[in-house]
Each structure stands twice: as structure tokens, then as C-alpha cells.
Write a protein that holds these residues in place. Structure first.
Motif, short mmCIF file in Angstrom:
data_model
loop_
_atom_site.label_atom_id
_atom_site.label_comp_id
_atom_site.label_asym_id
_atom_site.label_seq_id
_atom_site.Cartn_x
_atom_site.Cartn_y
_atom_site.Cartn_z
N LEU A 296 -49.83 37.80 45.80
CA LEU A 296 -49.79 38.33 44.44
C LEU A 296 -49.25 37.23 43.54
N LYS B 26 -45.10 41.45 38.67
CA LYS B 26 -45.12 41.39 40.13
C LYS B 26 -43.95 42.15 40.74
N SER B 27 -42.74 41.87 40.26
CA SER B 27 -41.56 42.52 40.83
C SER B 27 -41.57 44.03 40.57
N ASP C 171 -40.67 39.13 47.99
CA ASP C 171 -40.74 38.81 46.57
C ASP C 171 -40.13 37.42 46.32
N SER D 31 -45.36 38.06 47.02
CA SER D 31 -45.34 37.93 45.56
C SER D 31 -44.72 36.60 45.19
N HIS E 75 -45.07 32.88 42.25
CA HIS E 75 -45.77 32.14 41.20
C HIS E 75 -46.13 30.74 41.70
N ILE F 12 -52.06 38.53 38.60
CA ILE F 12 -51.61 39.54 37.67
C ILE F 12 -50.90 38.87 36.49
#
Length: 244
Positions: free
Chosen positions: A33, A41-42, A159, A189, A191, A206
Motif C-alpha cells: 500500500l 494509509k494508516s 505500517d 503500508s 511510502h 492511495i
């Protein structure tokens, strides 16, 4: 056991639309994600982990309604949040044993065997009696995965797990995640594009609470081939090129 999310939405009291009709189908294996900080996301992870409610929509793991049957899903859930706290004066084996009790492992012999096996699996057996306050960031993250694997979960949510890790620990963590994703749904999840590229067979991007694209990494890369360029230029040329 497949995870299915349909039209999941969440608006906070300050007016921020954190999730905006998110729909995803997540097969067993590693699912990435991707999105910038603040993308939602979180919020999605916390909702799937039953830590907060949604305003509308549905989420199912197999035949389990995650939003309406939180106690049932918690028995099949492993969760490593972005900020994972530990008791610094407690040893690794003591805290994992305590968490195993909370997870429902009441038989002492079974619990001890489970704890020992998990510490071995995440390469912390040699420091099992060391206090957690002395653990490095990577060791603490591996301990976080060990607690997330208690009870043989069918859904594992991690995460931003590699933020702040050095390259060696990041590779070790990748290998660990790949190992556990063989027969369960693992949602990663992040970046960091490289994490998803290295690990995930499926992904979604997302932003501002909406799913922009979803699919297999190779197919998504093929869709933008020829539309992205990279060039090294002098600093004074950068502004003109951005304008083009």
C-alpha cells in the motif's frame, strides 16, 4: 483467505476525509500500500486492525465481517503499527510471553515453545534475556514482527516497518516479511517504493483517501513506460525543464 474492502470511508471530526470510498481485493501473499504521508494509509490499517470505526463501507477476511465482528478478527490478526512501544526494563522473552498470554496461549508448555520458536524465527534468540530498552531499531522491529505472529494470524498488517532502519536491517526485515507471506495476507503500508518493488506481488497507490491504481507491479510499470524520463542537468536548467 482473501481480504475484500468495499467503499470504505472515514471522515474525522476536523473535516479531513481520510478514506474516500476505498475498495480493494487483497489475495494471500504480500500486498503493498503505497502513498505519501497523510494519504490515508494508516487510517485504513487502523480500521482493518479494528482500532477505529468506519463511517460506511465493508471489509471481510474470508467470511468474517471485520467491522461487525472485531473480536473474531482479532484472533486472526497480527499488527505492527508505525510506532511500536515496548517496556524498556523488560526482557524480550518476558514481554513476548506476556503478550502470548493476552493472545490466549494459556498452556505454559505450548506458550514457552511458541515464544522460543518466534524469537528464533526473527533472529533474537541470542538476546532473549536482554532488556528491550537496549535493543536497536532493527531489533525492536523484529520483536514487533514476533508479537504480530503470535497465534498464527491469517491477516498481518505492518505500517511503515522499515523507516529508520539501516540497509542491512532493512534487507533482513524484507526477508522475514517474505517468509511469513507464503500463506497469509500481509499488508505492507509504506511510502518507500523500493520496499514494495522488492516484496509485493500486488499493490495499490492511495492518495487523499482514494485508491488511484491497483494491480501487479509489472503491469503498472508497463502502463507508464515511455511517459517518464530521467535526466541529469545543471541546477540553472532545472526551472526551464520543469516548465516543459
Amino acid at each position: 483467505m482473501q481480504l475484500t474492502v468495499r467503499n470504505l470511508s472515514k471522515r474525522y471530526a476536523n473535516g479531513v476525509q481520510a478514506l474516500d470510498h476505498v475498495s480493494l481485493t487483497v489475495p494471500p501473499g504480500m500486498f503493498g500500500l503505497l502513498g505519501p504521508n497523510g494519504a490515508g494509509k494508516s487510517t485504513l490499517m487502523r480500521t482493518l486492525a479494528t482500532l477505529q470505526s468506519a463511517d460506511e463501507g465493508t471489509a471481510h477476511l474470508g467470511d468474517i465481517d471485520i467491522l461487525r465482528e472485531p473480536d473474531r478478527i482479532r484472533g486472526l490478526l497480527g499488527y505492527l503499527p508505525q510506532d511500536f512501544g515496548v517496556y524498556p526494563k523488560v526482557t524480550a522473552v518476558e514481554l513476548l510471553d506476556h503478550l502470548a498470554r493476552l493472545k490466549g496461549l494459556v498452556d505454559a508448555k505450548t506458550r514457552r515453545a511458541t515464544v522460543d520458536a518466534l524469537l528464533e524465527r526473527v533472529n533474537l534468540a541470542a538476546v532473549r534475556k536482554q532488556k528491550l530498552g537496549g535493543f536497536s531499531g532493527g531489533m525492536r522491529q523484529r520483536f514487533g514482527i514476533a508479537q504480530a505472529l503470535l497465534g498464527n494470524p491469517k491477516l498481518v498488517i505492518v505500517d511503515e516497518p522499515t523507516a529508520g532502519l539501516d540497509p542491512e536491517e532493512r534487507v533482513r526485515f524484507h526477508n522475514l516479511l517474505a517468509d511469513i507471506a507464503s500463506d497469509v495476507v500481509v499488508i505492507l503500508s509504506t511510502h518507500i517504493v523500493g520496499d514494495v518493488e522488492d516484496l509485493c506481488s500486488h499493490l495499490a497507490v492511495i492518495d487523499k483517501g482514494r485508491v488511484l491504481v491497483a494491480g501487479e507491479p509489472a503491469a503498472l510499470v508497463a502502463a507508464v513506460r515511455g511517459r517518464i524520463w530521467r535526466k541529469v542537468v545543471a541546477k540553472h536548467e532545472a526551472a526551464a525543464l520543469k516548465g516543459q
